[in-house]
Design a protein around this motif. Structure first.
Motif, PDB file in Angstrom:
ATOM      1  N   ARG A 197       0.825  -1.205   0.000  1.00 35.50           N
ATOM      2  CA  ARG A 197       0.000   0.000   0.000  1.00 35.50           C
ATOM      3  C   ARG A 197       0.863   1.259   0.000  1.00 35.50           C
ATOM      4  O   ARG A 197       0.562   2.233  -0.701  1.00 35.50           O
ATOM      5  CB  ARG A 197      -0.930  -0.004   1.213  1.00 35.50           C
ATOM      6  N   GLU A 198       1.941   1.250   0.771  1.00 36.70           N
ATOM      7  CA  GLU A 198       2.837   2.413   0.809  1.00 36.70           C
ATOM      8  C   GLU A 198       3.466   2.657  -0.561  1.00 36.70           C
ATOM      9  O   GLU A 198       3.560   3.801  -1.017  1.00 36.70           O
ATOM     10  CB  GLU A 198       3.920   2.194   1.866  1.00 36.70           C
ATOM     11  N   LYS A 199       3.870   1.581  -1.224  1.00 37.72           N
ATOM     12  CA  LYS A 199       4.430   1.720  -2.569  1.00 37.72           C
ATOM     13  C   LYS A 199       3.387   2.277  -3.532  1.00 37.72           C
ATOM     14  O   LYS A 199       3.680   3.155  -4.354  1.00 37.72           O
ATOM     15  CB  LYS A 199       4.926   0.368  -3.083  1.00 37.72           C
ATOM     16  N   GLN A 200       2.172   1.766  -3.423  1.00 38.38           N
ATOM     17  CA  GLN A 200       1.101   2.216  -4.312  1.00 38.38           C
ATOM     18  C   GLN A 200       0.847   3.711  -4.151  1.00 38.38           C
ATOM     19  O   GLN A 200       0.727   4.449  -5.138  1.00 38.38           O
ATOM     20  CB  GLN A 200      -0.177   1.434  -4.019  1.00 38.38           C
ATOM     21  N   VAL A 204      -4.254   7.858   4.100  1.00 31.13           N
ATOM     22  CA  VAL A 204      -3.223   8.121   3.087  1.00 31.13           C
ATOM     23  C   VAL A 204      -2.049   8.865   3.712  1.00 31.13           C
ATOM     24  O   VAL A 204      -0.879   8.514   3.505  1.00 31.13           O
ATOM     25  CB  VAL A 204      -3.809   8.923   1.910  1.00 31.13           C
ATOM     26  N   LYS A 205      -2.346   9.894   4.507  1.00 32.81           N
ATOM     27  CA  LYS A 205      -1.278  10.660   5.154  1.00 32.81           C
ATOM     28  C   LYS A 205      -0.463   9.783   6.100  1.00 32.81           C
ATOM     29  O   LYS A 205       0.765   9.920   6.192  1.00 32.81           O
ATOM     30  CB  LYS A 205      -1.870  11.844   5.913  1.00 32.81           C
ATOM     31  N   SER A 206      -1.127   8.865   6.785  1.00 30.91           N
ATOM     32  CA  SER A 206      -0.427   7.964   7.706  1.00 30.91           C
ATOM     33  C   SER A 206       0.529   7.050   6.943  1.00 30.91           C
ATOM     34  O   SER A 206       1.665   6.815   7.367  1.00 30.91           O
ATOM     35  CB  SER A 206      -1.437   7.119   8.492  1.00 30.91           C
ATOM     36  N   HIS A 207       0.068   6.534   5.802  1.00 40.06           N
ATOM     37  CA  HIS A 207       0.932   5.684   4.975  1.00 40.06           C
ATOM     38  C   HIS A 207       2.145   6.473   4.472  1.00 40.06           C
ATOM     39  O   HIS A 207       3.271   5.961   4.466  1.00 40.06           O
ATOM     40  CB  HIS A 207       0.145   5.130   3.784  1.00 40.06           C
TER      41      HIS A 207
END
Length: 217
Positions: free
Chosen positions: A158-161, A186-189
């Motif tokens: 998910r972070e890569k995405q 999203v901001k947390s990732h």
């Protein structure tokens, strides 16, 4: 003057070496240095003149005679034919080698005749000839890419995405809408990814992920 002419007894399609240059001095040096080569094909007008059906062991490109843009167009016709750059500067050589790693030789404008002759002997025998400063810069660049690859591999899918989408120019709000997450998630990732990568900001992190994607098989 014709666009191209052949120096030597054989036609261009049988030439061992092709030279793209407008320099008579360079051609004279090649004639002397490559006396044992079957033939040398000389092209005076860059990519438009070179024979696309030619089978060359080496193509010399004189960056003192053609522009970088013309050189880039020429590479499109050469595919993976071994290439050596002549009359190059450091920045131009680095740029071209990053795009076309099958460049086997680089001669700076300041290189002596002795260095040129030694390098050409190495290239014609199938070797490589690169200035030390250029090799060190390329090695540093590859080491950086290797470190980045290892670090990016630690990110979650998910972070890569999310960082990949950020690299495409999407804002956090756009990304949240695209992958159906809250803006907070999203901001947390992104925050966790920055910490893992040691990146200073979102743009740098996205660049690392994009570079990883381009270098992956």
């Amino acid at each position: 003057m014709a666009n191209n002419k052949i120096v030597g007894p054989a036609p261009a399609t049988e030439a061992a070496v092709a030279c793209v240059s407008a320099s008579e001095l360079l051609v004279a040096a090649l004639r002397k240095q490559l006396a044992d080569v079957n033939s040398i094909a000389l092209y005076r007008s860059g990519a438009a003149a070179i024979d696309p059906t030619g089978s060359f062991a080496l193509v010399l490109i004189d960056l003192g005679s053609i522009s970088i843009d013309e050189c880039l167009e020429l590479f499109k016709t050469l595919h993976q034919t071994p290439v050596a750059l002549v009359n190059a500067n450091h920045d131009a050589a680095l740029l071209l080698m990053e795009k076309y790693p099958w460049i086997k030789g680089v001669f700076y404008r300041s290189c002596s005749r002795g260095v040129f002759e030694q390098g050409m002997e190495k290239l014609v025998s199938g070797g490589d000839w690169l200035p030390r400063a250029l090799m060190e810069r390329l090695i540093d660049r590859y080491r950086h890419l290797a470190r980045s690859y290892d670090v990016v591999s630690q990110l979650s899918k998910r972070e890569k995405q999310i960082l990949f989408l950020a690299g495409q120019g999407l804002s956090n709000v756009d990304i949240a809408n695209r992958i159906h997450l809250s803006i907070h998630t999203v901001k947390s990732h992104v925050h966790r990814a920055l910490r893992k990568l040691g990146a200073a900001n979102r743009t740098q992190a996205a660049s690392m992920v994009l570079g990883h994607a381009e270098s992956s098989p």
